[in-house]
Design a protein around this motif. Structure first.
Motif, PDB file in Angstrom:
ATOM      1  N   SER A 129       0.799  -1.231   0.000  1.00 60.98           N
ATOM      2  CA  SER A 129       0.000   0.000   0.000  1.00 60.98           C
ATOM      3  C   SER A 129       0.830   1.278   0.000  1.00 60.98           C
ATOM      4  N   ALA A 130       2.095   1.194  -0.368  1.00 66.35           N
ATOM      5  CA  ALA A 130       2.916   2.402  -0.495  1.00 66.35           C
ATOM      6  C   ALA A 130       2.612   3.102  -1.818  1.00 66.35           C
ATOM      7  N   THR A 131       2.932   4.396  -1.871  1.00 66.15           N
ATOM      8  CA  THR A 131       2.705   5.191  -3.080  1.00 66.15           C
ATOM      9  C   THR A 131       3.990   5.896  -3.479  1.00 66.15           C
ATOM     10  N   ILE A 132       4.388   5.711  -4.738  1.00 67.43           N
ATOM     11  CA  ILE A 132       5.534   6.427  -5.300  1.00 67.43           C
ATOM     12  C   ILE A 132       4.969   7.346  -6.379  1.00 67.43           C
ATOM     13  N   GLU A 133       5.060   8.652  -6.182  1.00 68.23           N
ATOM     14  CA  GLU A 133       4.440   9.578  -7.117  1.00 68.23           C
ATOM     15  C   GLU A 133       5.319   9.826  -8.351  1.00 68.23           C
ATOM     16  N   ALA A 134       4.775  10.611  -9.294  1.00 67.44           N
ATOM     17  CA  ALA A 134       5.418  10.845 -10.580  1.00 67.44           C
ATOM     18  C   ALA A 134       6.829  11.417 -10.431  1.00 67.44           C
ATOM     19  N   LEU A 135       7.732  10.932 -11.294  1.00 67.95           N
ATOM     20  CA  LEU A 135       9.103  11.448 -11.421  1.00 67.95           C
ATOM     21  C   LEU A 135       9.970  11.177 -10.198  1.00 67.95           C
ATOM     22  N   ALA A 136       9.492  10.393  -9.253  1.00 69.70           N
ATOM     23  CA  ALA A 136      10.319  10.039  -8.090  1.00 69.70           C
ATOM     24  C   ALA A 136      11.346   8.988  -8.486  1.00 69.70           C
ATOM     25  N   THR A 137      12.460   8.958  -7.767  1.00 69.27           N
ATOM     26  CA  THR A 137      13.513   7.979  -8.015  1.00 69.27           C
ATOM     27  C   THR A 137      13.842   7.266  -6.707  1.00 69.27           C
ATOM     28  N   ILE A 138      13.759   5.936  -6.718  1.00 66.57           N
ATOM     29  CA  ILE A 138      14.101   5.122  -5.552  1.00 66.57           C
ATOM     30  C   ILE A 138      15.398   4.403  -5.873  1.00 66.57           C
ATOM     31  N   ARG A 139      16.463   4.760  -5.173  1.00 68.88           N
ATOM     32  CA  ARG A 139      17.785   4.235  -5.490  1.00 68.88           C
ATOM     33  C   ARG A 139      17.962   2.792  -5.018  1.00 68.88           C
ATOM     34  N   ARG A 140      19.049   2.199  -5.452  1.00 66.18           N
ATOM     35  CA  ARG A 140      19.320   0.779  -5.243  1.00 66.18           C
ATOM     36  C   ARG A 140      19.214   0.350  -3.782  1.00 66.18           C
ATOM     37  N   GLY A 141      18.540  -0.777  -3.585  1.00 64.36           N
ATOM     38  CA  GLY A 141      18.499  -1.406  -2.278  1.00 64.36           C
ATOM     39  C   GLY A 141      17.665  -0.704  -1.232  1.00 64.36           C
ATOM     40  N   VAL A 142      16.945   0.348  -1.588  1.00 63.51           N
ATOM     41  CA  VAL A 142      16.154   1.100  -0.612  1.00 63.51           C
ATOM     42  C   VAL A 142      14.910   0.320  -0.207  1.00 63.51           C
ATOM     43  N   ASP A 143      14.517   0.443   1.053  1.00 64.70           N
ATOM     44  CA  ASP A 143      13.323  -0.209   1.592  1.00 64.70           C
ATOM     45  C   ASP A 143      12.275   0.871   1.889  1.00 64.70           C
ATOM     46  N   ILE A 144      11.106   0.759   1.244  1.00 60.40           N
ATOM     47  CA  ILE A 144      10.005   1.699   1.443  1.00 60.40           C
ATOM     48  C   ILE A 144       8.931   1.002   2.266  1.00 60.40           C
ATOM     49  N   GLY A 145       8.627   1.520   3.459  1.00 50.11           N
ATOM     50  CA  GLY A 145       7.687   0.877   4.364  1.00 50.11           C
ATOM     51  C   GLY A 145       6.244   0.895   3.875  1.00 50.11           C
ATOM     52  N   SER A 146       5.419   0.033   4.441  1.00 48.98           N
ATOM     53  CA  SER A 146       4.017  -0.047   4.053  1.00 48.98           C
ATOM     54  C   SER A 146       3.288   1.268   4.345  1.00 48.98           C
ATOM     55  N   HIS A 147       2.388   1.658   3.435  1.00 42.69           N
ATOM     56  CA  HIS A 147       1.581   2.875   3.523  1.00 42.69           C
ATOM     57  C   HIS A 147       2.415   4.156   3.482  1.00 42.69           C
ATOM     58  N   ALA A 148       3.697   4.050   3.144  1.00 41.29           N
ATOM     59  CA  ALA A 148       4.523   5.253   2.997  1.00 41.29           C
ATOM     60  C   ALA A 148       4.186   5.942   1.674  1.00 41.29           C
ATOM     61  N   LYS A 149       4.523   7.225   1.594  1.00 42.06           N
ATOM     62  CA  LYS A 149       4.274   7.992   0.375  1.00 42.06           C
ATOM     63  C   LYS A 149       5.516   8.804   0.027  1.00 42.06           C
ATOM     64  N   VAL A 150       6.018   8.593  -1.176  1.00 38.93           N
ATOM     65  CA  VAL A 150       7.134   9.375  -1.691  1.00 38.93           C
ATOM     66  C   VAL A 150       6.573  10.339  -2.719  1.00 38.93           C
ATOM     67  N   CYS A 151       6.655  11.624  -2.435  1.00 31.31           N
ATOM     68  CA  CYS A 151       6.021  12.623  -3.292  1.00 31.31           C
ATOM     69  C   CYS A 151       6.816  12.857  -4.580  1.00 31.31           C
ATOM     70  N   SER A 152       6.191  13.576  -5.494  1.00 41.92           N
ATOM     71  CA  SER A 152       6.726  13.788  -6.836  1.00 41.92           C
ATOM     72  C   SER A 152       8.136  14.384  -6.815  1.00 41.92           C
ATOM     73  N   SER A 153       8.991  13.820  -7.672  1.00 43.43           N
ATOM     74  CA  SER A 153      10.351  14.300  -7.944  1.00 43.43           C
ATOM     75  C   SER A 153      11.337  14.051  -6.810  1.00 43.43           C
ATOM     76  N   CYS A 154      10.941  13.351  -5.747  1.00 46.49           N
ATOM     77  CA  CYS A 154      11.879  13.031  -4.669  1.00 46.49           C
ATOM     78  C   CYS A 154      12.873  11.968  -5.128  1.00 46.49           C
ATOM     79  N   GLU A 155      14.089  12.035  -4.605  1.00 43.57           N
ATOM     80  CA  GLU A 155      15.102  11.011  -4.830  1.00 43.57           C
ATOM     81  C   GLU A 155      15.427  10.387  -3.474  1.00 43.57           C
ATOM     82  N   ILE A 156      15.120   9.092  -3.326  1.00 41.12           N
ATOM     83  CA  ILE A 156      15.249   8.409  -2.036  1.00 41.12           C
ATOM     84  C   ILE A 156      16.483   7.514  -2.054  1.00 41.12           C
ATOM     85  N   THR A 157      17.374   7.736  -1.096  1.00 41.88           N
ATOM     86  CA  THR A 157      18.598   6.947  -1.007  1.00 41.88           C
ATOM     87  C   THR A 157      18.675   6.108   0.263  1.00 41.88           C
ATOM     88  N   GLY A 158      17.750   6.328   1.205  1.00 40.71           N
ATOM     89  CA  GLY A 158      17.739   5.567   2.456  1.00 40.71           C
ATOM     90  C   GLY A 158      16.338   5.087   2.787  1.00 40.71           C
TER      91      GLY A 158
END
Length: 234
Positions: A129-158
């Motif tokens: 149930s997580a949401t990754i919005e438009a243009l976001a980038t999730i880098r290698r090996g990253v763990d995104i928790g349940s029901h989390a939301k990554v907003c548009s254009s974010c770059e996630i490294t941790g």
């Protein structure tokens, strides 16, 4: 415009270029006819998942597993292409059936939404149930928790924890968790048990809004299903 249609269990991209990844698709999933599947490792797609036109799946570094009820939006990229000099049509070797350290499995759990033109690199695990919005980038090996939301254009490294929202970019990036945690609903407990996944953290007070969002996603899948029926009749 690409036509969405129910895939067969051996659905493959119609685009040219080696190698074409083997794909195992549930009969209730919906995949656009111009989705790209490339790489030596397999792609597994769960029940009710919808994959929109021009999405790309690259399995050069390991398998990609997409759970039930997900939505992969247009031009989303799952995995990554290797440098032209290192492309190969055969998978990396294994020892006694176990993957070598070089193999990196990408997992997208159930009811996940991946926004348009977003990038999910190899080895990422996106929980339920997580949401990754438009243009976001999730880098290698990253763990995104349940029901989390990554907003548009974010770059996630941790790692992003359960029920967190991440927005902004660079030094201005922010993370916030809704206060007032509540016990998990029976539906969430049952889903985690069936999927054999760890239980998420207790739901915050914003659970009502989250439940409404999941209902909207279900309606979107139902509408696509009715559209497919209309196309068949014609």
């Amino acid at each position: 415009m690409a036509t969405l249609k129910p895939p067969t269990n051996t659905h493959r991209s119609s685009s040219s270029g080696p190698p074409k990844a083997p794909v195992k698709v549930d009969s209730t999933a919906t995949i656009a006819d111009n989705v790209v599947f490339q790489g030596p490792y397999p792609v597994t797609i769960g029940a009710g998942t919808v994959i929109h036109p021009r999405a790309k799946f690259y399995t050069y570094e390991g398998p990609i597993i997409v759970g039930d009820g997900c939505i992969i939006s247009e031009k989303a990229v799952i995995g990554s292409q290797p440098p032209p000099s290192s492309r190969s049509s055969s998978p990396l070797p294994t020892r006694d059936g176990e993957p070598t350290p070089k193999e990196s499995t990408t997992r997208i759990s159930y009811f996940v939404t991946i926004g348009p033109s977003s990038t999910i690199e190899p080895g990422v695990h996106i929980h339920s149930s997580a949401t990754i919005e438009a243009l976001a980038t999730i880098r290698r090996g990253v763990d995104i928790g349940s029901h989390a939301k990554v907003c548009s254009s974010c770059e996630i490294t941790g790692r992003v924890q359960e029920w967190f929202v991440v927005w902004g970019s660079g030094p201005g990036m922010r993370r916030k968790r809704t206060r007032g945690a509540k016990p998990l609903s029976p539906a969430v407990l049952d889903a985690a048990r069936i999927a054999q996944t760890p239980l998420p953290a207790p739901a915050p007070a914003g659970k009502v809004i989250e439940d409404a969002r999941l209902m909207v996603l279900q309606k979107e899948r139902e509408i696509l299903g009715r559209m497919l029926v209309s196309v068949k009749k014609k």
